[in-house]
Design a protein around this motif. Structure first.
Motif, PDB file in Angstrom:
ATOM      1  N   SER A  61       0.782  -1.109  -0.576  1.00 51.98           N
ATOM      2  CA  SER A  61      -0.083  -0.202   0.077  1.00 51.98           C
ATOM      3  C   SER A  61       0.926   1.541   0.389  1.00 51.98           C
ATOM      4  O   SER A  61       2.017   1.249   0.847  1.00 51.98           O
ATOM      5  N   SER A  63       0.300   5.352   0.642  1.00 54.44           N
ATOM      6  CA  SER A  63      -0.575   6.665   0.692  1.00 54.44           C
ATOM      7  C   SER A  63       0.268   8.132   0.978  1.00 54.44           C
ATOM      8  O   SER A  63       1.871   8.062   0.867  1.00 54.44           O
ATOM      9  N   LYS A  90      -3.344  13.629  -1.270  1.00 50.42           N
ATOM     10  CA  LYS A  90      -3.251  12.208   0.032  1.00 50.42           C
ATOM     11  C   LYS A  90      -4.189  11.566  -0.825  1.00 50.42           C
ATOM     12  O   LYS A  90      -4.536  11.169   0.112  1.00 50.42           O
ATOM     13  N   ARG A  92      -4.541   7.341  -1.911  1.00 50.42           N
ATOM     14  CA  ARG A  92      -3.810   5.943  -0.649  1.00 50.42           C
ATOM     15  C   ARG A  92      -4.377   4.719  -2.799  1.00 50.42           C
ATOM     16  O   ARG A  92      -4.989   4.889  -3.001  1.00 50.42           O
ATOM     17  N   SER A  94      -2.729   0.653  -4.128  1.00 55.33           N
ATOM     18  CA  SER A  94      -2.552  -0.477  -3.028  1.00 55.33           C
ATOM     19  C   SER A  94      -1.742  -1.181  -4.878  1.00 55.33           C
ATOM     20  O   SER A  94      -2.670  -0.733  -5.865  1.00 55.33           O
TER      21      SER A  94
END
Length: 122
Positions: A61, A63, A90, A92, A94
């Protein structure tokens, strides 16, 4: 205790008493070299990208803790680009398709590399 460095002498201010000691000229040069090196490197940047877990067992992940637009790249150890992404506001994300191995990542902001590191996939 406050320390004041003067040319050729060090003064210590402690409970209102002034004490003078001689200073080795090599120490003064060393101090100047250290501060010059610090001035060249500039301010320490706060980490803008967080990768977790690292090392990972398949799912990684990412971020971002900035609203700036960042370009994120992952390379294998041969230098081949294996992943790229634009991160902003901001974000995020995967990543699930990295094979077992070691990778290098590089983060750019406005065409300047601001962060680099290593990713390990077990």
């Amino acid at each position: 205790m406050k320390i004041l460095l003067l040319i050729g002498a060090t003064c210590f201010f402690s409970t209102g008493i002034l004490q003078a000691q001689s200073v080795n000229p090599q120490e003064v040069v060393s101090l100047q070299s250290s501060s010059a090196a610090l001035a060249r490197t500039g301010p320490v940047r706060k980490t803008m990208v967080r990768l977790y877990p690292n090392p990972s067992y398949g799912k990684l992940s990412i971020s971002v803790n900035t609203t700036e637009v960042l370009h994120f790249y992952i390379f294998d150890l041969e230098g081949t680009l294996v992943y790229q992404s634009v991160l902003k506001n901001k974000d995020r994300k995967s990543i699930n398709d990295l094979k077992k191995g070691t990778y290098l990542y590089d983060v750019f902001e406005k065409d300047e590399s601001i962060e680099q590191g290593k990713i390990i996939i077990k």
